[in-house]
Write a protein that holds these residues in place. Structure first.
Motif, PDB file in Angstrom:
ATOM      1  N   ASP A  61       0.828  -1.205   0.000  1.00 48.83           N
ATOM      2  CA  ASP A  61       0.000   0.000   0.000  1.00 48.83           C
ATOM      3  C   ASP A  61       0.864   1.257   0.000  1.00 48.83           C
ATOM      4  O   ASP A  61       0.581   2.228  -0.708  1.00 48.83           O
ATOM      5  CB  ASP A  61      -0.922   0.013   1.218  1.00 48.83           C
ATOM      6  N   ASN A  62       1.918   1.239   0.799  1.00 43.39           N
ATOM      7  CA  ASN A  62       2.782   2.411   0.895  1.00 43.39           C
ATOM      8  C   ASN A  62       3.577   2.652  -0.376  1.00 43.39           C
ATOM      9  O   ASN A  62       3.826   3.805  -0.747  1.00 43.39           O
ATOM     10  CB  ASN A  62       3.738   2.257   2.086  1.00 43.39           C
ATOM     11  N   LEU A  63       3.951   1.589  -1.054  1.00 46.54           N
ATOM     12  CA  LEU A  63       4.722   1.756  -2.290  1.00 46.54           C
ATOM     13  C   LEU A  63       3.840   2.084  -3.483  1.00 46.54           C
ATOM     14  O   LEU A  63       4.337   2.604  -4.488  1.00 46.54           O
ATOM     15  CB  LEU A  63       5.519   0.467  -2.588  1.00 46.54           C
ATOM     16  N   SER A  64       2.562   1.792  -3.389  1.00 46.60           N
ATOM     17  CA  SER A  64       1.678   1.919  -4.556  1.00 46.60           C
ATOM     18  C   SER A  64       0.779   3.137  -4.495  1.00 46.60           C
ATOM     19  O   SER A  64      -0.250   3.185  -5.167  1.00 46.60           O
ATOM     20  CB  SER A  64       0.812   0.647  -4.674  1.00 46.60           C
ATOM     21  N   LEU A  65       1.158   4.148  -3.718  1.00 46.02           N
ATOM     22  CA  LEU A  65       0.320   5.345  -3.631  1.00 46.02           C
ATOM     23  C   LEU A  65       0.183   6.037  -4.982  1.00 46.02           C
ATOM     24  O   LEU A  65      -0.836   6.664  -5.271  1.00 46.02           O
ATOM     25  CB  LEU A  65       0.905   6.320  -2.608  1.00 46.02           C
ATOM     26  N   GLY A  66       1.209   5.938  -5.822  1.00 42.39           N
ATOM     27  CA  GLY A  66       1.153   6.575  -7.124  1.00 42.39           C
ATOM     28  C   GLY A  66       0.486   5.736  -8.195  1.00 42.39           C
ATOM     29  O   GLY A  66       0.370   6.166  -9.345  1.00 42.39           O
TER      30      GLY A  66
END
Length: 532
Positions: free
Chosen positions: A417-422
């Motif tokens: 989730d944190n890596l895929s914010l973009g």
């Protein structure tokens, strides 16, 4: 009051059709209530007179009773629709206000944005928006509905009964109600604002005391802190008490006004009856309509009593959204140097593939310069491909430039989730970014990409959280990468590996890093020093 009017204009224009629907039903509810009570009064009087005259069997009770039932059921349906549509209009307006407000905050420089991270500022913003939700729902729409309904009632009563009865009701209600509400506004603005401010300080104080309770206990300051909070609570209660007293007094004054206007309408109707201009049944209509119109005035007390809170909130919000209606032009992007700086004695022309380290003493402006390049501050003398950052379309600028600020936020959720914010990315891309920042082994040991993190990345050390935020930044694959203390919290060996791998992962990216230590790393081909 100008800020309040500015907010009203903004919220009304957000969805005029929704506002119009809500206002129309608000008027319909009050008008149907007045018609219901007026018809009921006429019906009761007419049937009584028919019975006394001995012609009750010939009196048509079906059509008036059908009208009463229609108005009663119609009013209930209109009330439901009015609640639905006015709340829908208010929520639409608040959504538009939040968007405009966030855009206004986004125009601030880096220091302004950093100040918004504190719980005090965030609590104040939320409270201000909550305060403004009553501006439309409890003040503007009820006031508009009350005025238009009184005008409709005046015209209708003048036609049905007589202009003297209509004039008594209009002249009795509108000026007197205006005076009562103005007095309430004067009495309530200050205590309403004081209650809100004291409540805000009290909430922040409670949060601070709970967060710092160990330090307060060790310093023997807990009793003093409790005394201060109790004082704030007493201030809030005293202000609320004055506000309640002003609202109760206004309610009593409105009740007296209703009685006086109803009696005036009764006397005016009796005068018309004595002169033979109307019948007894028609003469009594004004009394019941006057009683029904109390519904148009009484709800305004709540909105007016909250006016101080609304005025304060509008005064804080309007400066942040001023000029938001003026769109930033989409300037054409030219083929100039990737980044050029010409300001304050600093003259640089930078190209793809370079790596520059910015050094200076604490407080000299390293972080500010990075935020200005990112379009979050005064960008005078800064150009990206020949165009100032503030003139770039927002989406296009974020595709070209990415920044890792000194305080990077992580969310509660999984590592993925944190890596895929973009946007969603493949597992291979996520693991490659984690490997670049020397974090892949640590994440595998925690359970992989689905490992759960707490609020703010709780569960990771400071250095791990910093590298996870850096990995998220690298996934954007930007042309310009701005790094503010990227190796903070890392040991020398890990910092060296991270910087080396970042350069290898993004060989064509212009990297600008603000650093206190590590400025001599071999990936940097240029050092820029800032003077205080």
């Amino acid at each position: 009051m100008k800020p309040v009017l500015h907010i009203v204009r903004l919220m009304v224009t957000a969805d005029p059709w929704a506002m119009a629907r809500g206002a129309a039903l608000s008027i319909l509810v009050i008008a149907m209530g007045a018609a219901l009570l007026g018809l009921s009064g006429w019906f009761i009087t007419a049937t009584g007179l028919a019975g006394i005259a001995g012609i009750g069997i010939a009196f048509d009770v079906f059509r008036p009773s059908a009208g009463v039932r229609f108005l009663a059921l119609g009013r209930a349906a209109a009330r439901y629709g009015e609640r639905l549509l006015t709340h829908d209009a208010t929520l639409r307006a608040l959504a538009a206000l939040r968007v405009v407000l966030l855009r206004g905050y986004a125009r601030g420089d880096a220091r302004d944005l950093m100040r918004l991270r504190g719980e005090g500022a965030l609590t104040r913003i939320v409270s201000d928006v909550d305060a403004l939700d009553g501006l439309i729902l409890r003040l503007v729409l009820p006031l508009l509905a009350a005025l238009l309904t009184h005008l409709m009632v005046f015209l209708t009563l003048g036609w049905l009964v007589g202009w003297s009865v209509a004039g008594v009701i209009l002249a009795g209600y509108v000026p007197a109600a205006a005076v009562i509400l103005l007095i309430l506004a004067r009495r309530s603005i200050r205590p309403s604002s004081e209650a809100e401010d004291a409540g805000q300080h009290l909430r922040r104080g409670v949060i601070d005391m709970m967060r710092d309770r160990d330090a307060l206990i060790l310093a023997a300051q807990l009793p003093r802190k409790e005394d201060r909070l109790q004082g704030l609570d007493a201030q809030a209660r005293a202000a609320s008490s004055r506000l309640d007293r002003a609202e109760r007094d206004a309610g009593f004054a409105v009740s007296v006004l209703v009685a006086v206007v109803a009696m005036g309408a009764f006397v005016a109707g009796a005068a018309l009856l004595n002169s033979g201009e109307v019948g007894a049944a028609n003469a009594i209509i004004g009394l019941f309509v006057a009683l029904a119109l109390a519904e148009a005035v009484l709800p305004l007390r709540r909105g007016v009593s909250d006016l101080g809170r609304m005025v304060g909130a509008a005064g804080r919000v309007v400066p942040e959204i001023a000029g938001e209606a003026l769109p930033i032009p989409d300037a054409p992007v030219t083929d100039g140097p990737l980044l050029s700086l010409n300001r304050g004695g600093l003259q640089l022309t930078l190209h793809a593939g370079q790596a520059v380290v910015v050094t200076a003493a604490s407080g000299a402006g390293k972080s500010t310069l990075l935020m200005q390049i990112a379009g979050l501050g005064d960008d005078q003398g800064i150009e990206i491909m020949g165009t100032r950052p503030s003139l770039w379309p927002e989406a296009a600028l974020r595709d070209v430039l990415t920044v890792l600020p000194q305080r990077s936020g992580l969310i509660a959720g999984s590592v993925r989730d944190n890596l895929s914010l973009g946007g969603a990315l493949s597992d291979d891309a996520l693991w490659s970014a984690l490997d670049t920042v020397v974090l892949a082994d640590d994440i595998r040991a925690r359970g992989g990409l689905e490992a759960t993190l707490g609020e703010g990345g709780a569960g990771l050390s400071g250095g791990q959280a910093r590298r996870l935020a850096l990995a998220r930044t690298l996934l954007k694959n930007p042309q310009i990468l701005l790094l503010d203390e990227p190796t903070e919290g890392l040991d020398t060996d890990t910092a060296d590996r991270v910087l080396t791998r970042v350069r290898l992962a993004l060989p064509d990216t212009l990297i600008i890093a603000a650093m206190h230590r590590g400025a001599d790393h071999p990936i940097f081909d240029r050092t820029v020093g800032l003077s205080g």
